[in-house]
Design a protein around this motif. Structure first.
Motif, PDB file in Angstrom:
ATOM      1  N   SER A 106      83.987  53.450   5.545  1.00 46.16           N
ATOM      2  CA  SER A 106      82.656  53.298   4.956  1.00 46.16           C
ATOM      3  C   SER A 106      82.548  54.086   3.656  1.00 46.16           C
ATOM      4  O   SER A 106      83.314  55.003   3.395  1.00 46.16           O
ATOM      5  CB  SER A 106      81.572  53.723   5.954  1.00 46.16           C
ATOM      6  N   LYS A 108      79.545  55.837   0.904  1.00 39.03           N
ATOM      7  CA  LYS A 108      78.158  56.280   0.797  1.00 39.03           C
ATOM      8  C   LYS A 108      77.572  55.744  -0.499  1.00 39.03           C
ATOM      9  O   LYS A 108      78.094  55.979  -1.587  1.00 39.03           O
ATOM     10  CB  LYS A 108      78.074  57.804   0.813  1.00 39.03           C
ATOM     11  N   PHE A 112      72.890  56.154   2.050  1.00 32.14           N
ATOM     12  CA  PHE A 112      73.297  55.349   3.201  1.00 32.14           C
ATOM     13  C   PHE A 112      74.812  55.162   3.254  1.00 32.14           C
ATOM     14  O   PHE A 112      75.464  54.968   2.231  1.00 32.14           O
ATOM     15  CB  PHE A 112      72.639  53.963   3.151  1.00 32.14           C
ATOM     16  N   TRP A 113      75.347  55.169   4.460  1.00 36.21           N
ATOM     17  CA  TRP A 113      76.749  54.850   4.676  1.00 36.21           C
ATOM     18  C   TRP A 113      76.852  53.362   4.985  1.00 36.21           C
ATOM     19  O   TRP A 113      76.203  52.877   5.906  1.00 36.21           O
ATOM     20  CB  TRP A 113      77.331  55.668   5.837  1.00 36.21           C
ATOM     21  N   LEU A 114      77.647  52.646   4.188  1.00 37.59           N
ATOM     22  CA  LEU A 114      77.845  51.213   4.380  1.00 37.59           C
ATOM     23  C   LEU A 114      79.303  50.947   4.721  1.00 37.59           C
ATOM     24  O   LEU A 114      80.214  51.528   4.107  1.00 37.59           O
ATOM     25  CB  LEU A 114      77.478  50.441   3.106  1.00 37.59           C
TER      26      LEU A 114
END
Length: 178
Positions: A106, A108, A112-114
């Motif tokens: 993931s 950041k 938000f962590w995607l």
């Protein structure tokens, strides 16, 4: 008779070495190269991997101790722009120039962590997709593998902490500092 035994032992040793070399499994980083990907899309510390050559399904396992005490992830920033996080187990499917169904990686974005779900190579560029958005990066950014905790700046951080310290001590000092 003793000369024959020595000759036989020598032949057996050479044959065993040849068989061991021929059947040696490539590293995960070498396996990436077989699919036209640079080694730096994985951090240092892959201790095991599986790859089904017929389906492309793979699993890569990172050394949990490389993440630091009590951590189950490998996390680092790249040039202060992006923070990346790798779980100790990464899975997906690989084909020439395509990594799909990725799980365990993931990035950041803002706060938000995607999840990075796909990586596609287009010539000298790698496209990283989080599903709804993607970003392209030059492949030259991935020739070297980043290190958990400090990415590519391990030596620079060590020099700030202790000028004159060697790179071999960098990892030990940095992990203890966090």
């Amino acid at each position: 008779m003793a000369a024959h035994r020595r000759l036989l032992l020598l032949i057996l040793a050479v044959a065993a070495a040849a068989v061991g070399t021929a059947s040696a499994k490539p590293t995960a980083y070498e396996a990436l190269a077989d699919y036209d990907f640079p080694p730096g899309i994985l951090p240092k510390g892959v201790v095991a991997y599986t790859l089904d050559n017929t389906t492309g399904a793979f699993t890569a396992t990172l050394d949990a101790s490389a993440s630091g005490p009590g951590s189950s992830v490998c996390e680092f920033s790249i040039q202060g722009s992006y923070s990346l996080r790798y779980q100790t187990k990464i899975t997906g499917k690989i084909a020439p120039d395509h990594l799909t169904n990725l799980q365990g990686v993931s990035v950041k974005v803002l706060f938000f962590w995607l999840n990075i779900v796909e990586v596609i190579r287009h010539g000298d560029k790698l496209e990283f997709s989080v599903g709804i958005a993607s970003a392209d990066f030059g492949i030259e950014n991935f020739y070297e593998c980043p290190t958990c905790g400090c990415g590519f700046d391990c030596n620079d951080l060590l020099m700030l902490l202790n000028p004159g310290a060697s790179a071999a001590n960098a990892k030990l000092r940095l992990r203890g500092a966090f």
